[in-house]
Design a protein around this motif. Sequence first.
Motif, mmCIF file in Angstrom:
data_model
loop_
_atom_site.group_PDB
_atom_site.id
_atom_site.type_symbol
_atom_site.label_atom_id
_atom_site.label_comp_id
_atom_site.label_asym_id
_atom_site.label_seq_id
_atom_site.Cartn_x
_atom_site.Cartn_y
_atom_site.Cartn_z
ATOM 1 N N ASP A 195 0.977 -1.258 0.472
ATOM 2 C CA ASP A 195 -0.248 -0.296 -0.110
ATOM 3 C C ASP A 195 0.832 1.011 -0.389
ATOM 4 N N ASP A 196 0.793 2.398 -0.734
ATOM 5 C CA ASP A 196 1.439 3.321 -0.888
ATOM 6 C C ASP A 196 0.515 4.755 0.320
ATOM 7 N N ASP A 197 -0.042 4.159 0.774
ATOM 8 C CA ASP A 197 -0.517 5.216 1.921
ATOM 9 C C ASP A 197 0.649 4.651 2.988
ATOM 10 N N ARG A 198 1.363 5.023 3.912
ATOM 11 C CA ARG A 198 2.176 4.741 4.821
ATOM 12 C C ARG A 198 1.595 4.440 6.590
ATOM 13 N N LEU A 199 0.621 4.947 6.490
ATOM 14 C CA LEU A 199 -0.227 5.027 7.870
ATOM 15 C C LEU A 199 -1.025 3.935 7.763
ATOM 16 N N VAL A 200 -1.974 3.197 6.622
ATOM 17 C CA VAL A 200 -2.549 2.346 6.448
ATOM 18 C C VAL A 200 -1.241 1.265 6.420
ATOM 19 N N LEU A 201 -0.316 1.678 5.983
ATOM 20 C CA LEU A 201 0.307 -0.038 6.080
ATOM 21 C C LEU A 201 1.075 -0.037 7.240
ATOM 22 N N THR A 216 -0.291 0.615 10.349
ATOM 23 C CA THR A 216 -1.432 -0.117 11.284
ATOM 24 C C THR A 216 -1.734 -0.978 11.566
ATOM 25 N N LEU A 217 -2.015 -1.093 9.693
ATOM 26 C CA LEU A 217 -2.279 -2.439 9.492
ATOM 27 C C LEU A 217 -0.940 -3.477 9.423
ATOM 28 N N ALA A 218 0.052 -3.521 9.290
ATOM 29 C CA ALA A 218 1.241 -4.041 9.479
ATOM 30 C C ALA A 218 1.395 -4.016 10.938
ATOM 31 N N HIS A 219 1.316 -3.631 12.243
ATOM 32 C CA HIS A 219 1.317 -3.894 13.429
ATOM 33 C C HIS A 219 0.234 -4.513 13.951
ATOM 34 N N ALA A 220 -1.142 -3.729 13.263
ATOM 35 C CA ALA A 220 -2.099 -5.101 13.823
ATOM 36 C C ALA A 220 -2.442 -6.324 13.657
ATOM 37 N N VAL A 229 4.520 -10.633 8.556
ATOM 38 C CA VAL A 229 4.414 -9.452 7.403
ATOM 39 C C VAL A 229 4.938 -8.463 6.948
ATOM 40 N N SER A 230 5.842 -8.466 5.291
ATOM 41 C CA SER A 230 6.510 -7.796 4.994
ATOM 42 C C SER A 230 5.561 -6.649 4.288
ATOM 43 N N THR A 231 6.023 -5.431 4.424
ATOM 44 C CA THR A 231 5.492 -4.712 3.237
ATOM 45 C C THR A 231 6.156 -4.032 2.782
ATOM 46 N N ALA A 232 5.437 -2.917 1.453
ATOM 47 C CA ALA A 232 5.900 -2.358 0.474
ATOM 48 C C ALA A 232 4.931 -1.368 0.093
ATOM 49 N N ALA A 242 -8.516 -13.036 -7.679
ATOM 50 C CA ALA A 242 -8.268 -12.118 -6.668
ATOM 51 C C ALA A 242 -9.072 -13.038 -5.337
ATOM 52 N N LEU A 243 -8.904 -13.732 -4.231
ATOM 53 C CA LEU A 243 -9.225 -14.358 -3.044
ATOM 54 C C LEU A 243 -10.283 -13.965 -2.149
ATOM 55 N N GLY A 244 -10.496 -11.801 -2.261
ATOM 56 C CA GLY A 244 -10.823 -11.086 -0.946
ATOM 57 C C GLY A 244 -11.330 -10.233 -1.768
ATOM 58 N N TYR A 245 -11.818 -9.444 -1.304
ATOM 59 C CA TYR A 245 -12.114 -7.176 -1.483
ATOM 60 C C TYR A 245 -12.162 -6.872 -0.067
ATOM 61 N N ALA A 246 -11.928 -6.230 0.376
ATOM 62 C CA ALA A 246 -11.779 -5.167 1.675
ATOM 63 C C ALA A 246 -11.833 -3.886 0.881
ATOM 64 N N ILE A 247 -12.954 -3.206 1.558
ATOM 65 C CA ILE A 247 -13.274 -1.998 1.303
ATOM 66 C C ILE A 247 -12.727 -0.868 3.078
ATOM 67 N N LYS A 248 -11.532 -0.359 2.641
ATOM 68 C CA LYS A 248 -11.278 0.949 3.091
ATOM 69 C C LYS A 248 -12.350 2.096 3.860
ATOM 70 N N PRO A 249 -11.829 2.579 5.389
ATOM 71 C CA PRO A 249 -11.512 1.645 6.047
ATOM 72 C C PRO A 249 -11.071 0.961 6.864
ATOM 73 N N ILE A 250 -10.422 0.447 6.799
ATOM 74 C CA ILE A 250 -10.201 -1.317 7.615
ATOM 75 C C ILE A 250 -10.509 -1.755 8.558
#
Length: 202
Positions: A17-23, A25-29, A37-40, A106-114
């Motif tokens: 995800d190119d949104d660092r805050l989302v990236l 937050t989700l990575a830590h959770a 979890v690896s991130t890019a 795709a095996l799933g589709y989620a809508i932000k905010p998540i």
Amino acid sequence: MTTGKKTTTVQHLLLVDDDRLVLSTLAHALAAAGYSVSTAESSEEAENWLASGKQRPQLAILDVQMSGDNGLTLARRLRELDHIPFMMLSAYSDPTIVEQASQQGALGYAIKPIDPAQLIPAIEAALARANELQALRTERQQLQTALDNERAINLAVGMTMVQHHLRRQAAFDLLRQRARSQQRKLGDLAHDIIQAFEIMSF
């Protein structure tokens, strides 16, 4: 690129995800929930990391809209690159994008905010489906290998019949005896016989 703590038992996720805050937050959770979890921050960074061969993720979670190549483009490359399963994230529930993601596999589709707590069941469902698909691919590959070996054995038996003027059963027994003496599989020996014949013919 950052990587969470890894063990031999946890599932490894690639989060793009190119949104660092989302990236972050989700990575830590997700790491707190027990995942590795690896991130890019872009498709390009994700591809470079995957090309390094450090670790194959069990599931990639991709943002649809990113600067540079979007998530759908990356999804197509993941599918072509060793069948890496993925699910999509998006700020929009556009039916067209959902359909495109589905067509890409795709095996799933989620809508932000998540809410990470709500994302985890979707991840588990996607991982379960990915395991089912991998089992089907493995079974299909094993069946194809068995068919290829059967054809090769039949052809090698025919060659042996001609070369040694033997009946079919005698030729088969000869090949089987040779394979056992060399501690090899009969299919492997048959492929070598065919290859040797093709080289000699050439």
